[in-house]
Design a protein around this motif. Structure first.
Motif, PDB file in Angstrom:
ATOM      1  N   VAL A 409       0.838  -1.196   0.000  1.00 37.32           N
ATOM      2  CA  VAL A 409       0.000   0.000   0.000  1.00 37.32           C
ATOM      3  C   VAL A 409       0.875   1.248   0.000  1.00 37.32           C
ATOM      4  N   VAL A 410       1.913   1.235   0.850  1.00 39.87           N
ATOM      5  CA  VAL A 410       2.828   2.376   0.920  1.00 39.87           C
ATOM      6  C   VAL A 410       3.536   2.583  -0.408  1.00 39.87           C
ATOM      7  N   ARG A 413       1.163   4.112  -2.899  1.00 42.36           N
ATOM      8  CA  ARG A 413       0.895   5.515  -2.573  1.00 42.36           C
ATOM      9  C   ARG A 413       2.075   6.408  -2.970  1.00 42.36           C
ATOM     10  N   ASP A 414       3.292   5.914  -2.687  1.00 43.97           N
ATOM     11  CA  ASP A 414       4.480   6.695  -3.026  1.00 43.97           C
ATOM     12  C   ASP A 414       4.660   6.842  -4.545  1.00 43.97           C
ATOM     13  N   ALA A 416       2.213   6.972  -6.673  1.00 42.62           N
ATOM     14  CA  ALA A 416       1.098   7.726  -7.271  1.00 42.62           C
ATOM     15  C   ALA A 416       1.463   9.208  -7.439  1.00 42.62           C
TER      16      ALA A 416
END
Length: 416
Positions: A409-410, A413-414, A416
């Motif tokens: 998930v991290v 997100r990074d 994106a």
């Protein structure tokens, strides 16, 4: 002559402090954690079992030329002269083998030891003392930690493969010794050796790299990761257990010729241990020849390891950044690891349990050691077993599985 055996053997009575220590093991581990069983003892392998517990990564233990060399040596020399290695000189076969390994590893000199454990303990005794800060990766092999203790040196741990934390520790404590494994034995991940070597040079440190799980399997002709990365001029000492890819029982330290002489008369394991036996020397010399010449073994090993890692990653297992032939399935608690062991063994897959003190508490795992003798059918069988047992062992609730999900998930997100 009276040959009657005693009807009973009576041991000396133990003092209370020893009894309590032994009882604590049986109470806290065997009874309370393992429910009366034993984490290391599951089923007996059947004839069709797949063995993934051996460190014989290149499948050379039964190589006919190696076995023949050992037999010939036994017939000619028996067990040789039983004495400490400090008495060897001249054309002694062990000294010649030390030179062969030095040339192989692109080192000026080297020393053969009784084991990789002895090599690491002896080396730390010879290079560190109570005034020396020793920076050690938290996942480094236990023999390196024991070497620090034996030397009376100051252990300064740094987070696993965390260069920023290592740099902060170096700024705080000053020049000393840095200890890392090239390939970590429980997870199969690789040390960022270039960056560690740069930090060692920048801060005036001695750098020790344990290549137990990369010597023979990595680098040109199996010379190891330090050679592969062109770091021989920045790494002061390379150590290795020869009980892995070399399928023998010895250890080695690659170093300068001057240090090799010093080590033999300063390190207690070198002074107070016997030489290798003649057939061990002959076998290791033959093994070195096989490992240098039979490149297909490394090619097959790496292909097998890639295939297994890809299959397990696709099933959602957290492989903790393994890039090598060592693949760890981190179940977590020892009870969870026993459940995983039993589920694998019920399907004919036999790996190695790793738990405290070999791993941090509650990060126990099953280590699957890939080797060159596996074929596509065997690899598919391992992946299928790991697919089918996931619900049985509560795979989705493992801390390592949840950690993998959070990391992804991290990462998304990074990105994106």
């Amino acid at each position: 002559m009276n040959t009657t055996l005693p009807t009973a053997i009576v041991n000396a009575a133990e003092p209370a402090f020893l009894t309590e220590r032994v009882e604590r093991y049986y109470r806290e581990r065997v009874r309370d954690t393992w429910d009366g069983g034993h984490i290391m003892r599951g089923r007996t392998p059947g004839r069709d079992a797949l063995h993934l517990s051996s460190n014989d990564y290149l499948a050379v233990a039964n190589h006919p030329s190696i076995v023949a060399a050992e037999i010939d040596s036994l017939l000619q020399h028996g067990n040789g002269a039983m004495m400490s290695g400090i008495f060897l000189f001249g054309e002694a076969p062990q000294l010649k083998l030390e030179a062969e390994f030095a040339a192989f590893m692109q080192a000026e000199g080297g020393v053969l030891c009784q084991s990789g454990y002895n090599a690491n303990v002896g080396l730390l005794q010879a290079i560190a003392n109570e005034r020396t800060p020793v920076y050690v990766d938290m996942f480094a092999h236990m023999s390196l930690w024991e070497g620090i203790r034996s030397a009376g040196a100051q252990a300064v741990a740094f987070h696993h493969n965390d260069l920023d934390h290592l740099a902060r520790q170096l700024h705080r404590h000053g020049p000393g010794v840095i200890l890392v494994d090239s390939v970590y034995s429980t997870r199969g991940d690789v040390c960022p050796l270039r960056e560690v070597a740069a930090l060692a040079q920048q801060h005036g440190c001695v750098l020790v790299v344990d290549e137990s799980h990369s010597l023979g399997t990595h680098g040109p002709q199996g010379a190891g990761l330090v050679v592969e990365l062109g770091l021989t001029g920045l790494v002061h000492f390379r150590t290795a257990s020869l009980a892995k890819a070399f399928a023998g029982r010895a250890g080695y330290i690659a170093c300068s010729a001057r240090f090799a002489e010093y080590f033999k008369f300063e390190a207690n394991p070198a002074i107070f241990s016997s030489t290798l036996l003649p057939h061990e020397v002959a076998g290791l010399s033959a093994t070195l020849k096989v490992i240098r010449e039979e490149e297909w073994r490394r090619t097959r090993l790496h292909a097998n390891a890639r295939a297994l890692r890809a299959g397990l990653d696709a099933l959602g297992y957290n492989l903790n950044d393994s890039q090598t032939q060592i693949v760890g399935l981190e179940a977590g608690t020892e009870r969870q690891t026993i459940a995983l062991r039993d589920a694998l063994e019920a399907r004919g897959i036999f790996g190695s349990v790793f738990c405290a003190p070999a791993t941090p508490k509650h990060r126990a795992l099953m280590r699957l050691s890939v080797h060159a003798a596996l074929d596509e059918v065997a690899l598919a069988r391992i992946v299928a077993a790991c697919r089918d047992l996931r619900e049985e062992v509560g795979f989705v609730d493992w801390a390592s599985t949840r950690r993998r999900a959070r990391d992804r998930v991290v990462a998304l997100r990074d990105a994106a």
